[in-house]
Each structure stands twice: as structure tokens, then as C-alpha cells.
Design a protein around this motif. Structure first.
Motif, PDB file in Angstrom:
ATOM      1  N   GLY A  60      33.948  41.080  56.481  1.00  0.00           N
ATOM      2  CA  GLY A  60      33.158  41.280  55.272  1.00  0.00           C
ATOM      3  C   GLY A  60      33.453  42.619  54.621  1.00  0.00           C
ATOM      4  N   PHE A  61      33.496  42.668  53.290  1.00  0.00           N
ATOM      5  CA  PHE A  61      33.729  43.904  52.547  1.00  0.00           C
ATOM      6  C   PHE A  61      32.686  44.024  51.429  1.00  0.00           C
ATOM      7  CE2 PHE A  61      38.085  42.882  54.047  1.00  0.00           C
ATOM      8  CZ  PHE A  61      38.366  44.068  54.719  1.00  0.00           C
ATOM      9  N   GLN A  62      32.425  45.277  51.051  1.00  0.00           N
ATOM     10  CA  GLN A  62      31.609  45.541  49.863  1.00  0.00           C
ATOM     11  C   GLN A  62      32.480  46.271  48.855  1.00  0.00           C
ATOM     12  OE1 GLN A  62      27.824  47.243  50.676  1.00  0.00           O
ATOM     13  NE2 GLN A  62      27.201  47.361  48.549  1.00  0.00           N
ATOM     14  N   VAL A  63      32.446  45.775  47.612  1.00  0.00           N
ATOM     15  CA  VAL A  63      33.309  46.338  46.571  1.00  0.00           C
ATOM     16  C   VAL A  63      32.748  47.692  46.142  1.00  0.00           C
ATOM     17  CG1 VAL A  63      34.273  46.001  44.276  1.00  0.00           C
ATOM     18  CG2 VAL A  63      33.988  44.041  45.810  1.00  0.00           C
ATOM     19  N   CYS A  64      33.454  48.762  46.551  1.00  0.00           N
ATOM     20  CA  CYS A  64      33.043  50.128  46.208  1.00  0.00           C
ATOM     21  C   CYS A  64      34.172  50.936  45.582  1.00  0.00           C
ATOM     22  CB  CYS A  64      32.529  50.862  47.457  1.00  0.00           C
ATOM     23  SG  CYS A  64      31.159  50.062  48.296  1.00  0.00           S
ATOM     24  N   ASN A  65      35.337  50.324  45.423  1.00  0.00           N
ATOM     25  CA  ASN A  65      36.497  51.019  44.888  1.00  0.00           C
ATOM     26  C   ASN A  65      36.503  50.910  43.366  1.00  0.00           C
ATOM     27  OD1 ASN A  65      38.973  52.110  44.259  1.00  0.00           O
ATOM     28  ND2 ASN A  65      40.180  50.489  45.231  1.00  0.00           N
ATOM     29  N   PRO A  66      36.293  52.015  42.636  1.00  0.00           N
ATOM     30  CA  PRO A  66      36.253  51.953  41.157  1.00  0.00           C
ATOM     31  C   PRO A  66      37.539  51.401  40.563  1.00  0.00           C
ATOM     32  CG  PRO A  66      35.428  54.066  41.960  1.00  0.00           C
ATOM     33  CD  PRO A  66      36.043  53.374  43.141  1.00  0.00           C
ATOM     34  N   GLY A  67      38.646  51.485  41.314  1.00  0.00           N
ATOM     35  CA  GLY A  67      39.930  51.035  40.791  1.00  0.00           C
ATOM     36  C   GLY A  67      40.008  49.541  40.579  1.00  0.00           C
ATOM     37  N   ILE A  68      39.105  48.774  41.201  1.00  0.00           N
ATOM     38  CA  ILE A  68      39.157  47.318  41.022  1.00  0.00           C
ATOM     39  C   ILE A  68      37.928  46.789  40.279  1.00  0.00           C
ATOM     40  CG2 ILE A  68      40.573  46.990  43.090  1.00  0.00           C
ATOM     41  CD1 ILE A  68      38.066  46.013  44.536  1.00  0.00           C
ATOM     42  N   PHE A  69      37.021  47.694  39.858  1.00  0.00           N
ATOM     43  CA  PHE A  69      35.879  47.239  39.062  1.00  0.00           C
ATOM     44  C   PHE A  69      36.396  46.588  37.773  1.00  0.00           C
ATOM     45  CE2 PHE A  69      32.925  50.821  40.812  1.00  0.00           C
ATOM     46  CZ  PHE A  69      32.948  50.190  42.046  1.00  0.00           C
ATOM     47  N   GLY A  70      35.909  45.407  37.465  1.00  0.00           N
ATOM     48  CA  GLY A  70      36.305  44.727  36.230  1.00  0.00           C
ATOM     49  C   GLY A  70      37.631  43.990  36.305  1.00  0.00           C
ATOM     50  N   LYS A  71      38.275  44.019  37.471  1.00  0.00           N
ATOM     51  CA  LYS A  71      39.541  43.299  37.636  1.00  0.00           C
ATOM     52  C   LYS A  71      39.274  41.920  38.253  1.00  0.00           C
ATOM     53  CE  LYS A  71      42.636  47.285  38.135  1.00  0.00           C
ATOM     54  NZ  LYS A  71      43.341  47.012  36.870  1.00  0.00           N
ATOM     55  N   THR A  72      40.101  40.949  37.914  1.00  0.00           N
ATOM     56  CA  THR A  72      39.974  39.630  38.519  1.00  0.00           C
ATOM     57  C   THR A  72      40.547  39.665  39.941  1.00  0.00           C
ATOM     58  OG1 THR A  72      42.139  38.874  37.739  1.00  0.00           O
ATOM     59  CG2 THR A  72      40.235  38.544  36.272  1.00  0.00           C
ATOM     60  N   ILE A  73      40.212  38.653  40.693  1.00  0.00           N
ATOM     61  CA  ILE A  73      40.742  38.569  42.055  1.00  0.00           C
ATOM     62  C   ILE A  73      42.263  38.444  42.032  1.00  0.00           C
ATOM     63  CG2 ILE A  73      40.834  37.079  44.100  1.00  0.00           C
ATOM     64  CD1 ILE A  73      37.875  36.537  43.753  1.00  0.00           C
ATOM     65  N   ARG A  74      42.796  37.742  41.027  1.00  0.00           N
ATOM     66  CA  ARG A  74      44.243  37.627  40.909  1.00  0.00           C
ATOM     67  C   ARG A  74      44.883  38.989  40.695  1.00  0.00           C
ATOM     68  NH1 ARG A  74      44.412  34.669  36.801  1.00  0.00           N
ATOM     69  NH2 ARG A  74      44.760  32.609  37.715  1.00  0.00           N
ATOM     70  N   GLU A  75      44.310  39.789  39.801  1.00  0.00           N
ATOM     71  CA  GLU A  75      44.847  41.128  39.538  1.00  0.00           C
ATOM     72  C   GLU A  75      44.700  42.021  40.764  1.00  0.00           C
ATOM     73  OE1 GLU A  75      43.809  41.329  34.729  1.00  0.00           O
ATOM     74  OE2 GLU A  75      42.372  42.048  36.233  1.00  0.00           O
TER      75      GLU A  75
END
Length: 553
Positions: A205-220
Motif C-alpha cells: 500500500g502507498f499514499q500519494v505524497c509526492n508533489p511531482g505526480i499530483f495531477g498526473k494520470t496513472i499512465r503518465e
């Protein structure tokens, strides 16, 4: 006591069945006995047959020829049917290297066989038998015998050479692995658990905390990582959903990811924070995690699905589900879009109940359709294989046409039926247990009759100087090519020890040595490499056994 004599001594159909059955039963029981951790398995039937033949037991020659031939046909066809689905896939990237190394083992042994014939004076038919035993390949022996009959040469029997060298052929590969392991232990044997971690699926399990992927799709996001993973569930604002490749990640999203254990650290840096929950316990009730989604295993039983890539089905887009893992022959695979599906695959599907029901219709999930043996395909395949084996081929420089015979034709047709049969709407799938039954039955019949025929002159051949020479030549053919190719693979090509050991066992058709390799190597690299090279080398050895006799006799 005349009835007892009629049952065991006087030639008849019943007497032939009784003798072959008793030889087979005794051989299978004694074949389970281990000496220094090694057992000969079904091959012990061969030696019981030799003993019976030496003691004067015999059956009608026509019955012997029929049972021996049909057993060989059944064995090689079932073998081809089993390896067919993965045969052509073994030539892809990675598999090409292992197959080339395995072919080097085969060619070195072939060259040594011809050279030994030239410099020692041992007849070529005996040398082919010695080669077959040294590489523990009984189909090659069957092919050689059929070629000798085709050439109308019956004064020599390669089965004697095979019987003499077979036991050392089994042990020789194991001895070679011991030597190789001692020589390359520090560099090539993976540390305990390392190899297993790189091949076994792992849930985290992960929690999204990396600002670099905020707003990016899973594909990106996946393109940023260059690592294989599947996101099974996404929790956001107390709701759970099945993410698609177009789902946009937001801060605070919780993700349930399936990957390999070695990738966990890298993905933690990608997503931001790893949750300290053990999702890999066996007792997890996946359907109790949330009330909206369920998890179910669905079996691929529709022949139209066989051979298609998982991504081409677009199941996630059509039904809003996620496929997280795939179980195939006891191995758990990561459900990547490029994975080619096969009949019998079990897919772990996550989604809403109605959606999963629709996916079930697409994939089949009709267990009984796979459990019921399709004997029509078996017998039709055998007939087609015998037709192929009877077609004469003209080879430049050879004065008469060459035929693949009852060993080469059925194994080729078995491979083709296993690989392409479902695509032609032919149900060629057999369960692993059914395939093993066909192979074991055919091989047992063949070995029992082969030993019974060879036993008449076996001991008088072995217990003389020529027999000792055969032992030495066979052991050299077993161990020298293995050591040379292992050195090239490990020192020059830098292939890992697990893959090399499996490749060597596959190139020598030696499942007993594979068992030893699995004991000393952590992970499934030996088994994967064995399965990668076994189909091609088995086929090549059957053909080479015939070509040696045709070209040099």
C-alpha cells in the motif's frame, strides 16, 4: 499349473499385457527409491525390462513392436502438446540467449559423438545410443531405432549403449552443477531470497505524497517509473474505486499496488509514502476490505482468448474492473498488458459483482470444459503426426529421402497443435495431470518393451572392456559440454547461476538434475530456464539422432 504358464510364459495377447504391466509396475515402484538423494523415476522401468529380458522373459515380437511404437508415439505427442504453447515464445528476447546456449550443449555433444566414433572405432549406431543415454533422452533413442529400421540395419541395437550410459547421464549433470557452483558461488548464486523477490508478485500500500505526480494520470506516472506495477484499488474521500490508466492522482490518495518486492523501494519514492500494512498474508479476506468491490478468480476456458494479449481485451475499459494477478502452472504472474493469455490461466479480478459476472462470460470460467479430456484432438493429432513423420524429405548429398518417423512427426505435430490449435478453434488443452498421465503411460510402455528387447544381450555387452569404454565415452559426452557452456555463460555472458543451471538441465532433458538445482537456488529461475530451452532442445535431439545415422553411417 498350465494356466500360470499361459499367463506369464506362452505368447499371447494376455501374456503380453501381463508382462509389460508387471515390468512397468515394478520399475515405477523401485524408481522412487533414492540413493544419495537421486532417483531414476520412470526410467527404472527400462532397467527392470532389461533384467526380465536377461532372465529369458519375452513376448510376441509383433506385440512388442506395437506396444513399443505406440508408447513412444503417445509420449512424444503428449510432450509436444505440453510444450507447444510456450515453444515459439521461448525465442523472444532473453529466451534466445538461453536457447543458443542450450543448442551449444547439444552441438558439442553431437561433435564429440562423431569424433569418438572416428577415433575409437565404436560403431555409429552404438555411439548414438551412448549419446541418447548420456543426455537422458529416450525419444532420441526411439528416433534412432526407427531410422535404423528405415535403413534396414538391424544387426546393432543402440538401446544397449543407452542403457549403459543413462545412469551416469543423470548423475553427471548433478556432478557438473556441484563443480560449477563451487567455482562460481561468490559471483553467481543469488543471496537467499533475492532471486525470489525479483520474480514473485508482492502487494503493498502507498499514499500519494509526492508533489511531482499530483495531477498526473496513472499512465503518465508509470512512464516516470519505468517499473512494472498494477494499481488494484484507489481510496479517495472514503470511497474505493478501480483506477484506469486515465485516472488522475491527487494528494492523499491511497493505492493498493501489485509489483515485485525488489521494486517496493523505488515505488515508495515515486508515490511518496509506503503504508506499513502486510497485504501478503494468506488469510486476508479481500472481499471484506470494502463493501463496494469484490475479488474473484476467473479461469480462462474460451479458446478464442488463448494467445491474446491481456491488454488487447480492454477489460478494464469495458467493464471497470482490474486484473491484478494471473496464476499459471503454479506460478503467480504480474498482470501486465503485454502478457499473453493461455487456456487454464486463473485471473484475479477486482470490481463490482455485475462487472465481474460480465468478465466471466468473456473469459469462460467453465471448469468442466477443461477437466473433460478432448480425446478427439489427441488421436487426430497422432494421425497427423504420423502422416508428417512419413513424408520423405530430400537432403542434398543424401542418396535417399529422409523421414521424421514416429518420434519426429508426432512431436512436431504436438508442438503445432499446442501452439496454434486453439487459434484454429481446436480444443487441444489438457490439464497438467491428464498430460502427465498420457506421457507416463506412453513412456512406461516404451521403456518396458525397449528394456525387454535389449535385455537379451545386455549383460554380455556391459561386462567386457567395450562396456567400460562406453561408460567413459558417455560420461565425457555428459559432463564436458555442460562445463564448457557453463563457463561461457557465467564468465563471458554473465548469466545468473539459477538460469544457467536450469538451461543446462533442460538441454540435457534431465528433470532429476533440475530438482537438485531448485534445492540449491532460491527462486524459480532454474524452472523458468528449463521450460524455456526444453522444447527446442528436445526437438533438435530427436532430429539430430536421425541425421547422424543418415549422414555418417
Amino acid at each position: 499349473m498350465d494356466w500360470l504358464r499361459e499367463l506369464f510364459i506362452d505368447h499371447s495377447v494376455i501374456q503380453a499385457v501381463v508382462v509389460v504391466s508387471l515390468i512397468t509396475a515394478m520399475g515405477l515402484v523401485l524408481g522412487k527409491v533414492k540413493i544419495l538423494g537421486i532417483s531414476l523415476g520412470v526410467t527404472f522401468v527400462f532397467f527392470i525390462g532389461i533384467l526380465a529380458g536377461h532372465l529369458g522373459l519375452s513376448i510376441d515380437p509383433q506385440m512388442l513392436n506395437y506396444a513399443e511404437s505406440f508408447g513412444l508415439i503417445l509420449f512424444v505427442y503428449a510432450l509436444g502438446l505440453q510444450v507447444g504453447p510456450g515453444f515459439f515464445g521461448s525465442f523472444r528476447k532473453g529466451g534466445i540467449t538461453l536457447n543458443m546456449l542450450a543448442l551449444a550443449v547439444v552441438l558439442l555433444g553431437t561433435v564429440m559423438t562423431i569424433l569418438f566414433h572416428i577415433f575409437t572405432g565404436v560403431s555409429l549406431s552404438d555411439m548414438v545410443g551412448i549419446l541418447s543415454g548420456a543426455v537422458t533422452n529416450t525419444p532420441a533413442l526411439g528416433a534412432a531405432q526407427q531410422t535404423l529400421k528405415q535403413l534396414q540395419i538391424e544387426e546393432t541395437d543402440p538401446a544397449l549403449g543407452c542403457a549403459v550410459t543413462y545412469p551416469l547421464g543423470v548423475v553427471g549433470v548433478i556432478i557438473a552443477l556441484v563443480v560449477i557452483r563451487k567455482m562460481f558461488l561468490d559471483r553467481t548464486v543469488p543471496t537467499p531470497g533475492e532471486d525470489m523477490k525479483s520474480h514473485t508478485t508482492f502487494i503493498v500500500g502507498f499514499q500519494v505524497c509526492n508533489p511531482g505526480i499530483f495531477g498526473k494520470t496513472i499512465r503518465e506516472t508509470a512512464l516516470l517509473a519505468y517499473h512494472k506495477f498494477v494499481i488494484s484499488r484507489l481510496w479517495r474521500d472514503g470511497r474505493v474505486s478501480i483506477p484506469t490508466s486515465d485516472t488522475v492522482l491527487q494528494e492523499g490518495d491511497r493505492l493498493l499496488v501489485i509489483t515485485s518486492e525488489t521494486e517496493v523501494g523505488t515505488l515508495a519514492m515515486l508515490f511518496g509514502e509506503q503504508e506499513h500494512v502486510d497485504w501478503n498474508k494468506d488469510d486476508i479476506d479481500w472481499n471484506a476490505i470494502d463493501s463496494q468491490l469484490i475479488s474473484q478468480r476467473i479461469l480462462v476456458t474460451r479458446s478464442e482468448i488463448n494467445g491474446k494479449k491481456l491488454g488487447s481485451l480492454r477489460l478494464r475499459n469495458h467493464f471497470g474492473i482490474n486484473i491484478t494477478r494471473i496464476y499459471r502452472a503454479g506460478v503467480e504472474l504480474l498482470a501486465t498488458p503485454e502478457l499473453v493469455l493461455q487456456l487454464g490461466d486463473k485471473l484475479t479480478v477486482v470490481g463490482e459483482a455485475n462487472a465481474i459476472a460480465n468478465v466471466e462470460k468473456v473469459l469462460g470460467n467453465k471448469v468442466m470444459s477443461l477437466k473433460e479430456p478432448n480425446l478427439v484432438a489427441v488421436f487426430v493429432g497422432i494421425v497427423l503426426g504420423l502422416i508428417v513423420g512419413s513424408i520423405p524429405f530430400v537432403i542434398p548429398g543424401v542418396s535417399f529421402p529422409v523421414k521424421l518417423g514416429i518420434a519426429g512427426g508426432p512431436i512436431i505435430m504436438g508442438i503445432l497443435m499446442g501452439a496454434f490449435g486453439p487459434r484454429l478453434h481446436m480444443i487441444t488443452y489438457t490439464t497438467r495431470s491428464a498430460n502427465l498421465m498420457l506421457r507416463a503411460l506412453g513412456l512406461s510402455m516404451y521403456l518396458a518393451c525397449l528394456g525387454l528387447d535389449a535385455g537379451v544381450h545386455f549383460f554380455e555387452t556391459v561386462f567386457r572392456a567395450e562396456g567400460l569404454l562406453w561408460l567413459g565415452l558417455g560420461f565425457a559426452i555428459t559432463i564436458v559440454p555442460v562445463l564448457i557452456v557453463a563457463f561461457i555463460a557465467l564468465k563471458i555472458m554473465k548469466v545468473d547461476f539459477g538460469s544457467v543451471s536450469g538451461m543446462l538441465c533442460g538441454s540435457m532433458s534431465n528433470p532429476m538434475a533440475l530438482n537438485y538445482a531448485n534445492m540449491i537456488v532460491t527462486g524459480d529461475n532454474p524452472s523458468v530456464a528449463y521450460a524455456t530451452v526444453y522444447p527446442l532442445t528436445m526437438f533438435i535431439r530427436v532430429i539430430i539422432a536421425q541425421l547422424i545415422l543418415i549422414l555418417f553411417l
